[in-house]
Enzyme design. Structure first.
Site, PDB file in Angstrom:
ATOM      1  N   GLY A  37      20.351  -9.636  50.576  1.00 34.49           N
ATOM      2  CA  GLY A  37      19.647  -8.436  51.351  1.00 34.49           C
ATOM      3  C   GLY A  37      18.204  -8.940  51.527  1.00 34.49           C
ATOM      4  O   GLY A  37      17.763  -9.763  52.370  1.00 34.49           O
ATOM      5  N   GLY A  39      25.719   3.603  52.064  1.00 30.59           N
ATOM      6  CA  GLY A  39      25.492   2.362  53.028  1.00 30.59           C
ATOM      7  C   GLY A  39      25.575   1.206  52.681  1.00 30.59           C
ATOM      8  O   GLY A  39      25.178   0.237  53.110  1.00 30.59           O
ATOM      9  N   LYS A  95      28.699 -15.310  50.605  1.00 28.41           N
ATOM     10  CA  LYS A  95      27.175 -15.667  50.394  1.00 28.41           C
ATOM     11  C   LYS A  95      27.090 -16.893  49.652  1.00 28.41           C
ATOM     12  O   LYS A  95      26.021 -17.697  49.861  1.00 28.41           O
ATOM     13  CB  LYS A  95      26.618 -14.320  49.715  1.00 28.41           C
ATOM     14  CG  LYS A  95      26.592 -13.200  50.508  1.00 28.41           C
ATOM     15  CD  LYS A  95      26.208 -11.780  49.832  1.00 28.41           C
ATOM     16  CE  LYS A  95      26.177 -10.644  50.450  1.00 28.41           C
ATOM     17  NZ  LYS A  95      26.145  -9.447  49.660  1.00 28.41           N
ATOM     18  N   VAL A 155      22.170  -1.048  58.984  1.00 28.29           N
ATOM     19  CA  VAL A 155      20.759  -2.021  59.130  1.00 28.29           C
ATOM     20  C   VAL A 155      20.559  -2.189  60.322  1.00 28.29           C
ATOM     21  O   VAL A 155      19.464  -2.474  60.528  1.00 28.29           O
ATOM     22  CB  VAL A 155      22.010  -3.580  58.959  1.00 28.29           C
ATOM     23  CG1 VAL A 155      20.721  -4.647  58.910  1.00 28.29           C
ATOM     24  CG2 VAL A 155      22.496  -3.636  57.505  1.00 28.29           C
ATOM     25  N   GLU A 169      18.745 -14.727  57.164  1.00 24.89           N
ATOM     26  CA  GLU A 169      18.376 -14.459  56.002  1.00 24.89           C
ATOM     27  C   GLU A 169      18.812 -12.980  55.334  1.00 24.89           C
ATOM     28  O   GLU A 169      19.172 -12.962  54.222  1.00 24.89           O
ATOM     29  CB  GLU A 169      16.854 -14.196  56.105  1.00 24.89           C
ATOM     30  CG  GLU A 169      16.164 -13.680  54.828  1.00 24.89           C
ATOM     31  CD  GLU A 169      16.314 -14.729  53.731  1.00 24.89           C
ATOM     32  OE1 GLU A 169      16.972 -14.698  52.717  1.00 24.89           O
ATOM     33  OE2 GLU A 169      15.382 -15.737  53.840  1.00 24.89           O
TER      34      GLU A 169
HETATM   35  N1  LIG Z   1      24.619  -2.205  54.547  1.00 26.70           N
HETATM   36  C1  LIG Z   1      24.090  -3.222  54.045  1.00 26.70           C
HETATM   37  O1  LIG Z   1      23.601  -2.944  52.973  1.00 26.70           O
HETATM   38  C2  LIG Z   1      24.130  -4.694  54.496  1.00 26.70           C
HETATM   39  C3  LIG Z   1      23.187  -5.742  53.713  1.00 26.70           C
HETATM   40  C4  LIG Z   1      23.362  -6.860  54.338  1.00 26.70           C
HETATM   41  C5  LIG Z   1      24.335  -7.158  55.214  1.00 26.70           C
HETATM   42  N2  LIG Z   1      24.940  -6.306  56.180  1.00 26.70           N
HETATM   43  C6  LIG Z   1      25.702  -6.702  57.185  1.00 26.70           C
HETATM   44  O2  LIG Z   1      25.281  -5.962  58.313  1.00 26.70           O
HETATM   45  C7  LIG Z   1      26.265  -5.786  59.208  1.00 26.70           C
HETATM   46  C8  LIG Z   1      26.284  -4.344  59.716  1.00 26.70           C
HETATM   47  O3  LIG Z   1      26.317  -3.682  58.358  1.00 26.70           O
HETATM   48  P1  LIG Z   1      26.064  -2.040  58.473  1.00 26.70           P
HETATM   49  O4  LIG Z   1      26.069  -1.723  56.925  1.00 26.70           O
HETATM   50  O5  LIG Z   1      24.782  -1.736  59.261  1.00 26.70           O
HETATM   51  O6  LIG Z   1      27.282  -1.299  59.138  1.00 26.70           O
HETATM   52  P2  LIG Z   1      27.619  -0.165  59.789  1.00 26.70           P
HETATM   53  O7  LIG Z   1      29.184   0.343  60.020  1.00 26.70           O
HETATM   54  O8  LIG Z   1      26.500   0.957  59.420  1.00 26.70           O
HETATM   55  O9  LIG Z   1      26.913  -0.187  61.274  1.00 26.70           O
HETATM   56  C9  LIG Z   1      27.811  -1.159  62.209  1.00 26.70           C
HETATM   57  C10 LIG Z   1      27.528  -0.373  63.752  1.00 26.70           C
HETATM   58  O10 LIG Z   1      28.123  -1.229  64.674  1.00 26.70           O
HETATM   59  C11 LIG Z   1      28.801  -0.320  65.516  1.00 26.70           C
HETATM   60  N3  LIG Z   1      29.749  -1.335  66.179  1.00 26.70           N
HETATM   61  C12 LIG Z   1      30.871  -1.923  65.849  1.00 26.70           C
HETATM   62  N4  LIG Z   1      31.474  -2.693  66.654  1.00 26.70           N
HETATM   63  C13 LIG Z   1      30.777  -2.444  67.815  1.00 26.70           C
HETATM   64  C14 LIG Z   1      30.978  -2.760  69.223  1.00 26.70           C
HETATM   65  N5  LIG Z   1      31.821  -3.524  69.548  1.00 26.70           N
HETATM   66  N6  LIG Z   1      30.088  -2.142  70.132  1.00 26.70           N
HETATM   67  C15 LIG Z   1      29.236  -1.341  69.701  1.00 26.70           C
HETATM   68  N7  LIG Z   1      29.066  -0.972  68.554  1.00 26.70           N
HETATM   69  C16 LIG Z   1      29.558  -1.294  67.698  1.00 26.70           C
HETATM   70  C17 LIG Z   1      29.355   0.478  64.710  1.00 26.70           C
HETATM   71  O11 LIG Z   1      30.045   1.912  65.590  1.00 26.70           O
HETATM   72  C18 LIG Z   1      28.343   0.836  63.754  1.00 26.70           C
HETATM   73  O12 LIG Z   1      27.495   1.929  64.027  1.00 26.70           O
HETATM   74  C19 LIG Z   1      27.329  -6.320  58.648  1.00 26.70           C
HETATM   75  O13 LIG Z   1      27.747  -7.512  59.055  1.00 26.70           O
HETATM   76  C20 LIG Z   1      27.131  -6.299  57.036  1.00 26.70           C
HETATM   77  O14 LIG Z   1      27.964  -7.182  56.302  1.00 26.70           O
HETATM   78  C21 LIG Z   1      24.885  -4.847  55.480  1.00 26.70           C
HETATM   79  N1  LIG Z   2      28.089  -4.670  51.043  1.00 27.49           N
HETATM   80  C1  LIG Z   2      27.215  -5.804  50.644  1.00 27.49           C
HETATM   81  C2  LIG Z   2      25.803  -5.521  51.495  1.00 27.49           C
HETATM   82  C3  LIG Z   2      24.655  -6.461  51.501  1.00 27.49           C
HETATM   83  O1  LIG Z   2      25.122  -7.981  51.918  1.00 27.49           O
HETATM   84  C4  LIG Z   2      26.589  -5.573  49.245  1.00 27.49           C
HETATM   85  O2  LIG Z   2      27.098  -4.531  48.662  1.00 27.49           O
HETATM   86  O3  LIG Z   2      25.986  -6.339  48.628  1.00 27.49           O
HETATM   87 NA    NA Z   3      18.145 -12.747  51.979  1.00 28.67          NA
END
Ligand SMILES: NC(=O)c1ccc[n+]([C@@H]2O[C@H](COP(=O)([O-])OP(=O)(O)OC[C@H]3O[C@@H](n4cnc5c(N)ncnc54)[C@H](O)[C@@H]3O)[C@@H](O)[C@H]2O)c1
Ligand SMILES: N[C@@H](CCO)C(=O)O
Ligand code: NA
Length: 432
Positions: free
Chosen positions: A132, A185, A203, A14, A127
């Protein structure tokens, strides 16, 4: 107007998507916001090969970003509860607005975070945390503000919907599809959050709170995952004219509010039954507007970044505005503590699958147990034992009944000599 300076913490799926949307669409975003939005610093442990961050100041210490006097908006995209909570609280203490995609953080620590934000006159936007890319928080907090919300129901976990769709359409193995969702991802760092319904419960907790103006009550959300759904249930549901979806459901009833995440049979004629793959969908019923439906990608870099950046633009527009004039964090200025119903008190219809010895009179005993408890049967299928097997199956759809009555009926059916193993129970929602 001077540019708005953003600090991104976490440059994973993200975070990387957010950086790329902010840079690729910079001109359009500036036209909408009326000012430039620039990434002033990134806090990350490692670079992201999808992002050209050559000219951006980087630090491995995310707290440096939260305290940077030059930054207006801190974007928390590291995930998890504890460090993320500390990071967000530090940013607010330093007078920063916060944008996050972290629904776990908001569902569990939202009240504390919002209280500090209100005391400091800043906003926390989330949001991207729910469904998403679908602007469902905006729709509920603002677009539907005239309504008393009667109920909402949604497919709010992309990974889970992707798994169910691939299992149904291609007969693929559960774990194999989960692995693909992780590679794409979509999945949480701990994917049991996706498949056991915890992520959907986070959620739903947020959606119910802003729909009804009630406190965030994650601990009261009933949660059941998709890992026990079998290919047989998928097929029998279809024979009966239904699809199985992992649904978050919340209704405002006379007895209280129900808040539950579980596999659900939905009539196949409902548009939401056809929402497949990583797509999410949320239905909201309001007393003035009637039924509304919101559909879009529930996970992935681009869709989630779309929501993160929309929140940043919202903040950029109102950066100098009076904080009290902004819409409240949980939509209502007055929060009321309505009771969340325990699952035993919830009323719904049911699909039951009962494995039985292939003997006469079995169906009659099951029917007697149900009718003694006032449970009406809507449909029934009997399946002879499959080739080489000895057990037959009885599949039933019932009318609406309160869950505790159904629990009693299931216990009595399981106690019959002819019943083998546990009865499978899947709740049914007609969404009307
Ligand atoms: N992936 C999705 O589709 C999605 C959708 C909606 C919400 N989210 C939310 O978004 C957030 C991030 O998800 P993501 O999928 O991008 O995860 P991700 O694992 O791809 O990215 C997280 C990043 O943060 C870094 N990180 C973690 N702790 C750290 C620290 N203390 N210092 C520096 N860097 C640090 C990790 O190394 C990693 O690169 C989560 O809360 C997740 O629930 C993800
Ligand atoms: N892991 C979550 C990311 C989006 O919030 C999903 O699959 O819906
Ligand atoms: Na949304």
């Amino acid at each position: 107007m001077k540019p708005v300076k953003v600090g991104i913490c976490g440059l994973g799926t993200v975070g990387g998507g957010t950086f790329n949307v902010l840079t690729t669409n910079a001109k359009n975003i500036a036209r909408r916001a009326g000012r430039e939005i620039i990434v002033a610093q990134i806090g990350t442990r490692r670079p992201n090969s999808d992002c050209d961050t050559r000219n951006i100041p980087m630090t491995s210490d995310i707290f440096e970003v939260a305290k940077n006097p030059d930054i207006d908006v801190v974007v928390e995209l590291i995930g998890g509860y504890e460090v993320a909570r500390e990071l967000v609280m530090t940013a607010i203490e330093h007078g920063k607005h916060v944008v996050t995609a972290n629904k776990a953080l908001i569902a569990e620590h939202g009240e504390e975070i919002f209280a500090l934000a209100e005391a400091k006159g800043v906003s926390v936007m989330y949001e991207a945390g729910v469904a998403g890319g679908i602007p469902i928080i905006k729709a509920l907090r603002e677009g539907l503000a005239a309504n008393r919300i009667n109920w909402l129901a949604g497919i709010i976990n992309g990974t889970g919907n992707f798994i169910l769709t691939e299992m149904r359409d291609k007969g693929r193995d559960f774990n194999d599809v989960l692995q693909e969702a992780q590679q794409l991802g979509y999945a949480e760092a701990d994917p049991t959050f996706d498949v056991e319904g915890i992520d959907a419960a986070h959620k739903l907790t947020i959606l119910a709170s802003i729909a009804y103006g009630i406190p965030l009550q994650f601990a009261r959300c009933y949660t059941e995952g998709i890992s026990k759904i079998t290919q047989d249930d998928v097929e029998y549901a279809e024979e009966l004219g239904y699809r199985i979806k992992h649904l978050g459901v919340s209704r405002q009833t006379e007895k209280g509010i129900d808040l539950r995440v579980h596999p659900t049979l939905i009539p196949e004629a409902r548009p939401i039954a056809k929402v497949d793959g990583v797509l999410n969908a949320v239905m909201v019923n309001g007393n003035a507007v009637g039924d509304t439906l919101y559909v879009g990608a529930g996970a992935g870099a681009g869709p989630t970044a779309s929501a993160v950046v929309a929140d940043i633009i919202d903040l950029a527009r109102t950066l100098e505005a009076d904080a009290a004039a902004r819409v409240n964090h949980l939509a209502y200025n007055e929060i009321e503590n309505e009771q969340v119903l325990p699952i035993e008190e919830v009323e719904t219809s049911y699909y039951l699958r009962i494995q039985v010895q292939d003997k006469t009179g079995v169906l009659a005993s099951v029917a007697t147990i149900l009718s003694e408890r006032g449970i009406n049967i809507e449909a029934i299928i009997q399946k002879e034992p499959k080739e080489g097997e000895e057990l037959a199956q009885i599949i039933l759809l019932t009318h609406r009944i309160v869950e505790k009555t159904m629990n009693g009926a299931i216990a009595a059916i399981q106690a019959l000599d002819s019943t083998v193993g546990d009865v499978t129970r899947i709740r049914v929602e007609h969404l009307d």
